[in-house]
Design a protein around this motif. Structure first.
Motif, short mmCIF file in Angstrom:
data_model
loop_
_atom_site.label_atom_id
_atom_site.label_comp_id
_atom_site.label_asym_id
_atom_site.label_seq_id
_atom_site.Cartn_x
_atom_site.Cartn_y
_atom_site.Cartn_z
N ASN A 137 0.80 -1.23 0.00
CA ASN A 137 0.00 0.00 0.00
C ASN A 137 0.83 1.28 0.00
OD1 ASN A 137 -2.50 -1.45 0.10
ND2 ASN A 137 -2.15 -1.78 2.30
N GLU A 138 2.15 1.17 -0.10
CA GLU A 138 2.97 2.37 -0.19
C GLU A 138 2.85 3.01 -1.57
OE1 GLU A 138 7.07 2.48 0.90
OE2 GLU A 138 6.79 1.08 2.58
N PHE A 139 3.10 4.30 -1.62
CA PHE A 139 3.18 5.02 -2.89
C PHE A 139 4.48 4.60 -3.58
CE2 PHE A 139 4.68 8.46 -5.53
CZ PHE A 139 3.55 8.93 -6.18
N ALA A 140 4.36 3.88 -4.70
CA ALA A 140 5.55 3.39 -5.41
C ALA A 140 5.93 4.28 -6.59
CB ALA A 140 5.32 1.97 -5.91
N GLY A 141 4.96 4.99 -7.14
CA GLY A 141 5.22 5.84 -8.29
C GLY A 141 3.93 6.10 -9.05
N LEU A 142 4.08 6.57 -10.28
CA LEU A 142 2.93 6.88 -11.12
C LEU A 142 3.06 6.19 -12.47
CD1 LEU A 142 2.51 10.75 -10.56
CD2 LEU A 142 1.30 8.90 -9.41
N ALA A 143 1.92 5.90 -13.06
CA ALA A 143 1.87 5.33 -14.40
C ALA A 143 0.78 6.05 -15.18
CB ALA A 143 1.59 3.84 -14.36
#
Length: 202
Positions: free
Chosen positions: A87-93
């Motif tokens: 559930n961590e913010f890993a990035g954007l797509a």
């Protein structure tokens, strides 16, 4: 019903639309502000810079939300579903259709703790399914800076996996830090994807 799905999943990842109604821009700002861990390496080959104030994050999230609602572009927050970083913010797509040309361009960036885990290819597989199955497009393209070895390796792997092709180097295609830069472009056609996905569709 919106053109793009509000949420999607793949084997290890969940994708949530970047929208002001559901996402706190401060979460984005925490990871892309000046001095954030790994931010210089993250932004080395992309067309945006680290943020100097939270207002920039609020404006970007609002812009993405508007584009989503208008069926223009879709940007998603990437979060692992399980494990130590669940559930961590890993990035954007993102997926950016050109409806008249029946074509979409993919883009993504990940925080350093999520590099070299195969997430880029997993995300690409899910977004190809979106482009061809739901959006009924014919071509998907992706580019990288010629000096970005990590992106090149990841892109070449999934482009080959789905039967796509390297189209070549486009001169002065991007502007990074005020300077024109080349890009290397690849494409995957719907027919190539259909012939090579071999049950990888969810």
């Amino acid at each position: 019903m919106p053109v793009f799905p509000v949420e999607m999943e793949s084997e290890r990842l969940r994708y949530e639309r970047l929208h002001q109604d559901e996402f706190d821009p401060y979460e984005l700002y925490t990871h892309v502000q000046e001095g954030a861990p790994g931010i210089d390496e993250i932004t080395e080959y992309v067309t945006w810079n680290s943020y100097s104030h939270p207002k920039a994050a609020f404006e970007w999230v609002e812009q993405c939300g508007t584009e989503f609602e208008n069926g223009e572009n879709a940007t998603y927050v990437i979060r692992p579903k399980d494990g130590e970083h669940a559930n961590e913010f890993a990035g954007l797509a993102g997926i950016h259709p050109d409806w008249d040309r029946q074509l979409a361009t993919l883009g993504t960036w990940l925080r350093k703790p999520f590099w070299r885990r195969g997430y880029s290819g997993e995300r690409a597989a899910r977004f190809l399914k979106l482009a061809f199955d739901r959006l009924d497009l014919q071509i998907v393209t992706v580019t990288h800076d010629p000096e970005n070895t990590n992106s090149r390796q990841a892109i070449e792997k999934y482009v080959e996996r789905f039967g796509g092709h390297k189209e070549g180097q486009i001169r002065n295609e991007l502007v990074i830090d005020g300077e024109p830069r080349d890009s290397v472009r690849y494409s995957i056609a719907r027919q190539e994807w259909e012939q090579n996905c071999r049950g990888e569709q969810e």
